[in-house]
Design an enzyme around this catalytic site. Structure first.
Site, PDB file in Angstrom:
ATOM      1  CB  SER B 322      -1.201  -0.239   1.452  1.00  0.00           C
ATOM      2  OG  SER B 322      -1.805   1.093   1.669  1.00  0.00           O
ATOM      3  CD1 TRP B 325      -1.568   1.205  -5.782  1.00  0.00           C
ATOM      4  CD2 TRP B 325      -1.739   3.461  -4.816  1.00  0.00           C
ATOM      5  NE1 TRP B 325      -2.560   2.051  -6.369  1.00  0.00           N
ATOM      6  CE2 TRP B 325      -2.734   3.019  -5.856  1.00  0.00           C
ATOM      7  CE3 TRP B 325      -1.972   4.272  -3.730  1.00  0.00           C
ATOM      8  CZ2 TRP B 325      -3.664   4.124  -5.768  1.00  0.00           C
ATOM      9  CZ3 TRP B 325      -2.899   5.015  -4.011  1.00  0.00           C
ATOM     10  CH2 TRP B 325      -3.731   4.940  -4.649  1.00  0.00           C
ATOM     11  CG  HIS B 326      -0.061   5.807  -0.815  1.00  0.00           C
ATOM     12  ND1 HIS B 326      -0.046   4.676  -0.175  1.00  0.00           N
ATOM     13  CD2 HIS B 326      -0.918   6.715  -0.981  1.00  0.00           C
ATOM     14  CE1 HIS B 326      -1.051   5.136   0.144  1.00  0.00           C
ATOM     15  NE2 HIS B 326      -2.155   5.628  -0.096  1.00  0.00           N
ATOM     16  N   GLY B 327       3.294   5.606  -4.273  1.00  0.00           N
ATOM     17  CA  GLY B 327       4.852   6.515  -4.790  1.00  0.00           C
ATOM     18  C   GLY B 327       6.424   5.267  -5.121  1.00  0.00           C
ATOM     19  CG  PHE B 478      -0.202   8.791  -4.277  1.00  0.00           C
ATOM     20  CD1 PHE B 478       1.336   9.245  -4.527  1.00  0.00           C
ATOM     21  CD2 PHE B 478      -0.178   9.289  -3.312  1.00  0.00           C
ATOM     22  CE1 PHE B 478       1.782  10.526  -3.904  1.00  0.00           C
ATOM     23  CE2 PHE B 478      -0.733  10.372  -3.083  1.00  0.00           C
ATOM     24  CZ  PHE B 478       1.030  10.512  -2.875  1.00  0.00           C
TER      25      PHE B 478
END
Lengths: 299, 478
Positions: B322, B325-327, B478
């Site tokens: 997770s 996933w954001h960066g 993102f």
């Protein structure tokens, strides 16, 4: 659905009316200066904030300078104002050390609201560089916002900034000169100077073509400010272009940048590159006297 | 196109009017309009990346159709992995290529081998993490035979590119959104009015809360070395408000916009800062992503079944993925790890599902203990956010270290008074509306019309008059 759309439209009208009210609540003196004319002028000056150094004694003359103004907008402003000038009127074009590096597109070195955006409020769209309808709307919305804040908000929310008065005038000017000269060097080195030479040439040609008299001017600066620019730097970024223009058009040019009557006298300056009220009167007397001497001003 | 832009203010009424004018024509006309509008909406930012969406759409549409036709499990699995490979491959290339290259170089340099890296100047396509996950959910659900694939390409394109949620979610499940494109939509004025209300509140969150906080957050985080401990604390708290206002504001505008077109999207934020522990926070924050990971990663991994070590592994996997996933930055991975560490004690103590309902469900104020829990959870969240916001792990560490010294008792940097006023108003409204889908959904419903209209008028004027300098939506990156 009709009911829903009716309510949305009604609500939108309410918002638009509020905006119009706020918009009309306070006019902008800078815009008013360009849009309100009581008579035809015998003498005007263009330029950036340094243009404010000239003080006219009567309503035959008027200042049309704008903070951070570019030569491109000097040209556009002249085109906009030319119909308000008498035949043979004099147009003073103050050119600053940074003028040849300015970019008509760039707004980030000063508050954009104080610069290009206001031109949307009076110049025709054809005169605006890279005109954008979206930006035009944004300018009007900003005006609404600005009016609201100036009328209501300041009373409740804004705290007055404390001014540091502990410094002497000399120290203040020195401190200011250091800061300003750095900014001005960045501005001078930002854009293509040849482009600005073309704008200035076009302006002079237009003035001559319309039967008006162009006069180029370098404003007086405090020694504190001048000392931050080397001769080599000034030649490279300023004088080579000014000389080129003067040679080409043979227009009168008055340079007060290092005039000892003014630049050594700190008490005439409000900061290192702008005169105070006393300085403006003193300088304007000298200026008009010199204009008479070179026979471009009759009385 | 930004939701908080003049372009969108012009675009939306035009699409809305055309869309409802098409009700007398077959459903395909409305869906086609939505596809065109969505492509215009996306192409406004950079038309070149429309090809990526189109490519993803074509691949998953074809795979969906073939998955349904085939009965051979091996071939079906092969198709599923093709879809996963294509979608994750695109994501990996555009989002993570340079990250992996840089880290390989660092690792090789550490072991004494000098290599010349080839890093590419790659632009991250807006919203790629969102729409790739949405199309993946479709393929996986078709593979699992939870969903019949659609044979209507326009319908599927509309599902993938639906502009209200295309670039920053909510990440809709195919099982929930796709059927809505197959049904005839009728204008419902209550639903549309509700949509307008949610858009209004979303704009307030974004323009007033997030953008006003952003100007201080940027100054504090960029100059943290010279800031007092109290300013750094303030910065962390303001960033918590900024990211919530920004992201949940976008979701609200998206969900509200979808409602104007007769669609219902899932709730993406359920007042996460009123959570009493981290487990509850993650059930209330970015719900569409959390549930996506739960359903497509966590549960297939075994979820909370098996030995405790197995469960811990699964929790770490889900939070690290997770975070990633954001960066493409280690700060996001550390942020995920911190959340995993905060979550683990609850899981081990089997207390991760204690707070299922919203706090103070039947009362107007929380109990003292609930209040303390909310405060503690918020503080822990703010600490984790520092890693999320910082450029490097080292910056985040020093930021937090600088917070804890005597300067924590100094006056923090001065905020304009109206920022405090609006933040307090915002918290109050969120508290009053915590049992609803969004804060002002029904809060004012029983008040006289004049009062309601005055409220909406005041909010609209505040948005225009006190809006901070326009900032991009954080989650676009993102």
């Amino acid at each position: 659905m009709r009911n829903f759309i009716f309510k949305v439209i009604l609500f939108s009208i309410l918002i638009v009316v509020s905006f119009l009210y706020l918009y009309s609540k306070r006019s902008n003196p800078l815009v008013d200066n360009f849009t309100t004319h009581n008579n035809n002028y015998e003498i005007i000056n263009l330029g950036n904030s340094h243009g404010a150094n000239i003080k006219y004694r009567d309503n035959k003359g008027k200042r049309f300078q704008r903070a951070g103004n570019t030569l491109y907008y000097d040209l556009q402003n002249y085109k906009y104002l030319q119909e308000h000038l008498v035949d043979n009127a004099m147009v003073i074009i103050p050119v600053s050390y940074f003028s040849f590096g300015l970019d008509e597109n760039r707004t980030d070195y000063i508050d954009p609201n104080a610069f290009v955006n206001y031109y949307y409020m009076f110049l025709p769209s054809s005169s605006i560089y890279n005109y954008s309808f979206k930006k035009n709307i944004q300018v009007y919305l900003n005006k609404v916002k600005e009016n609201y804040h100036s009328v209501i908000d300041e009373r409740f929310f804004l705290v007055e900034k404390k001014v540091n008065d502990s410094l002497s005038l000399e120290e203040k000017l020195e401190h200011h000169a250091k800061m300003r000269s750095e900014t001005h060097k960045i501005m001078a080195e930002y854009s293509d100077p040849e482009k600005n030479v073309i704008y200035l040439s076009a302006l002079i040609e237009d003035i001559i073509k319309n039967g008006h008299q162009p006069v180029l001017l370098t404003m007086p600066y405090a020694d504190h400010y001048n000392s931050k620019f080397s001769e080599a730097w000034l030649d490279e970024h300023y004088y080579q272009y000014m000389n080129k223009i003067i040679d080409t058009y043979q227009v009168p040019y008055l340079n007060y940048s290092v005039d000892e009557r003014i630049s050594t006298n700190d008490s005439l300056f409000s900061n290192s590159d702008h005169l105070n009220d006393k300085g403006r009167i003193y300088f304007s007397d000298i200026l008009f006297e010199d204009l008479r001497k070179i026979q471009v001003l009759n009385q | 196109m930004l939701f908080n832009s003049i372009d969108f203010a012009i675009f939306l009424p035009i699409v809305f009017a055309l869309y409802w004018l098409l009700t007398r024509y077959p459903l395909r006309a409305q869906n086609s309009l939505l596809v065109i509008a969505s492509y215009v909406f996306y192409g406004w930012w950079d038309w070149r990346f429309l090809s990526l969406i189109l490519f993803s759409t074509v691949v998953d549409y074809c795979i969906g159709v073939y998955l349904n036709k085939l009965s051979d499990d091996r071939k079906r699995k092969y198709l599923l992995w093709t879809s996963i490979g294509v979608n994750i491959g695109l994501l990996m290339f555009f989002k993570y290529f340079n990250f992996f290259v840089d880290n390989f170089v660092t690792a090789f340099t550490f072991f004494g081998a000098a290599i010349k890296p080839t890093s590419l100047n790659i632009i991250l396509p807006v919203g790629i993490s969102f729409y790739t996950f949405q199309t993946l959910s479709y393929t996986i659900d078709v593979y699992k035979r939870k969903l019949e694939p659609t044979h209507d390409f326009i319908q599927f394109s509309a599902f993938v590119s639906f502009f209200p949620q295309l670039v920053a979610g909510p990440i809709e499940r195919a099982t929930s959104l796709l059927p809505q494109f197959t049904m005839k939509r009728k204008f419902d004025k209550i639903q549309a009015a509700d949509g307008m209300r949610q858009i209004l509140w979303g704009l307030f969150k974004k323009i007033i809360v997030a953008d006003n906080c952003a100007k201080y957050v940027n100054v504090i985080f960029e100059n943290y070395e010279t800031m007092s401990g109290s300013s750094l604390m303030l910065g962390a708290v303001l960033f918590a408000f900024q990211i919530y206002g920004d992201f949940s504001g976008y979701s609200d505008i998206g969900i509200g916009t979808a409602r104007l077109f007769g669609f219902n999207l899932m709730q993406n934020f359920a007042f996460p800062y009123f959570s009493r522990d981290i487990a509850e926070f993650w059930r209330r924050w970015h719900i569409s992503l959390s549930t996506w990971f739960r359903d497509y990663v966590y549960i297939p991994l075994g979820g909370s079944k098996g030995s405790i070590l197995f469960q811990i592994r699964n929790v770490f996997v889900i939070f690290l993925v997770s975070g990633f996933w954001h960066g493409a930055n280690w700060t996001f991975i550390v942020w995920g790890a911190i959340n995993a560490l905060l979550f683990l004690p609850l899981l081990i103590g089997k207390r991760n599902r204690v707070h299922k309902d919203i706090v103070a469900k039947d009362s107007s104020l929380p109990s003292f203990f609930d209040f303390v829990k909310i405060l503690m959870t918020f503080i822990l969240t703010c600490i984790a956010w520092v890693f999320f916001r910082s450029d490097t792990i080292s910056d985040a560490y020093h930021y937090l270290a600088k917070m804890i010294n005597i300067s924590a008792f100094d006056y923090p940097i001065e905020l304009q008074t109206y920022v405090y006023v609006f933040l307090v108003f915002f918290v109050i409204m969120e508290w009053l509306g915590r049992r609803q889908q969004y804060a002002i959904e029904k809060t004012l419903i029983n008040y006289p019309r004049f009062f309601r209209w005055s409220f909406y008028y005041a909010i609209t004027m505040i948005i225009f008059l006190y809006g901070g300098e326009t900032q991009n939506f954080i989650y676009f990156q993102f």
